[in-house]
Design a protein around this motif. Structure first.
Motif, short mmCIF file in Angstrom:
data_model
loop_
_atom_site.label_atom_id
_atom_site.label_comp_id
_atom_site.label_asym_id
_atom_site.label_seq_id
_atom_site.Cartn_x
_atom_site.Cartn_y
_atom_site.Cartn_z
N HIS A 142 0.85 -1.20 0.00
CA HIS A 142 0.00 0.00 0.00
C HIS A 142 0.88 1.25 0.00
CE1 HIS A 142 0.95 -0.17 4.34
NE2 HIS A 142 0.77 1.14 4.30
N VAL A 143 0.25 2.40 -0.24
CA VAL A 143 0.95 3.68 -0.09
C VAL A 143 0.11 4.58 0.80
CG1 VAL A 143 2.30 3.67 -2.23
CG2 VAL A 143 -0.06 4.55 -2.24
N GLN A 144 0.74 5.67 1.28
CA GLN A 144 0.00 6.62 2.10
C GLN A 144 -0.48 7.78 1.25
OE1 GLN A 144 1.60 7.66 5.89
NE2 GLN A 144 1.24 5.56 6.58
N ALA A 193 4.66 6.10 -5.21
CA ALA A 193 3.62 5.10 -5.51
C ALA A 193 4.02 4.27 -6.74
CB ALA A 193 2.28 5.80 -5.76
N LEU A 194 4.60 4.95 -7.73
CA LEU A 194 5.02 4.23 -8.94
C LEU A 194 6.10 3.19 -8.61
CD1 LEU A 194 4.58 4.04 -11.98
CD2 LEU A 194 6.32 5.80 -12.29
N SER A 223 6.27 -4.16 -6.42
CA SER A 223 5.38 -5.21 -5.94
C SER A 223 4.82 -6.03 -7.09
CB SER A 223 4.23 -4.61 -5.12
OG SER A 223 3.38 -3.85 -5.94
N GLY A 224 4.77 -5.43 -8.27
CA GLY A 224 4.25 -6.15 -9.44
C GLY A 224 2.74 -6.03 -9.61
N ILE A 240 -4.79 3.43 -5.93
CA ILE A 240 -3.99 4.10 -6.96
C ILE A 240 -3.46 3.04 -7.93
CG2 ILE A 240 -1.84 4.01 -5.57
CD1 ILE A 240 -2.60 7.07 -7.61
N SER A 241 -3.47 3.39 -9.22
CA SER A 241 -2.99 2.44 -10.23
C SER A 241 -1.91 3.10 -11.08
CB SER A 241 -4.15 1.99 -11.13
OG SER A 241 -4.55 3.09 -11.94
N ILE A 242 -1.18 2.28 -11.81
CA ILE A 242 -0.16 2.81 -12.72
C ILE A 242 -0.82 3.72 -13.75
CG2 ILE A 242 1.49 2.13 -14.53
CD1 ILE A 242 2.20 -0.29 -12.79
N GLY A 243 -2.00 3.32 -14.22
CA GLY A 243 -2.72 4.13 -15.22
C GLY A 243 -3.07 5.52 -14.70
#
Ligand code: 2BA
Length: 149
Positions: free
Chosen positions: A29-31, A39-40, A46-47, A64-67
């Protein structure tokens, strides 16, 4: 016989989601206040293509997503990588998640997983408890199908 199969099916569908989820300590996870660049990094290492966003009290805020990150740094003519360290995660995350609680029945998760690859699960007060994934749900089904006489 038919009624005993139906009873078993009903029993599985009524078990609480907490019995099926991946617990919080195993979830990347991220904060909310982290920068998009961090985050990226977590997503890449983590994959996973999307992960939960939590506040400093471990409460669920979104995902949150890479997109979402790529979209946020997309300029008119190029990807503006330098913006990765100025955009905070909570300004670009998806904060509109379905509410899923540890005591909800597995059946509720099953319905929601048709349209979501995973669900973030919380305690009643919003504290993040874990995730329910399609993979876990499908494994449960496989077990059920092969063990039902
Ligand atoms: P995705 O990252 O898009 O992953 C899709 C599927 O690919 C996963 O489905 C899993 O079967 C496989 N997979 C991807 N990355 C993996 C990895 N590092 N190790 C093992 N398998 C991997 P699900 O297991 O059903 O997960 C659905 C979604 O739940 C994932 O989508 C991801 O967004 C999230 N997720 C799952 N486990 C997570 C964890 N431990 N931490 C954070 N997010 C997780």
């Amino acid at each position: 016989m038919v009624s005993s199969i139906n009873d078993r099916r009903r029993a599985v569908l009524q078990t609480p989601i907490s019995e099926h989820m991946i617990s919080a300590e195993k979830v990347a996870h991220v904060q909310a206040g982290n920068y998009a660049g961090h985050a990226l990094l977590v997503l890449t290492k983590s994959g996973y293509s999307a992960i939960p966003v939590l506040d400093s009290s471990f409460r669920l805020k979104g995902l949150i997503s890479i997109g979402m990150i790529t979209d946020a740094i997309l300029g008119l003519e190029r990807i503006e990588y330098e913006r990765l360290d100025s955009i905070e995660v909570d300004s670009i995350m998806d904060g509109n998640l379905p509410e899923v609680y540890v005591h909800d029945p597995f059946e509720k998760g099953l319905d929601l997983l048709v349209n979501h690859t995973f669900l973030c699960v919380t305690e009643e007060d919003g504290t993040f408890a874990g995730i329910l994934t399609r993979r876990v749900m499908l494994k449960e089904f496989k077990k059920y199908i092969y063990t039902t006489p």
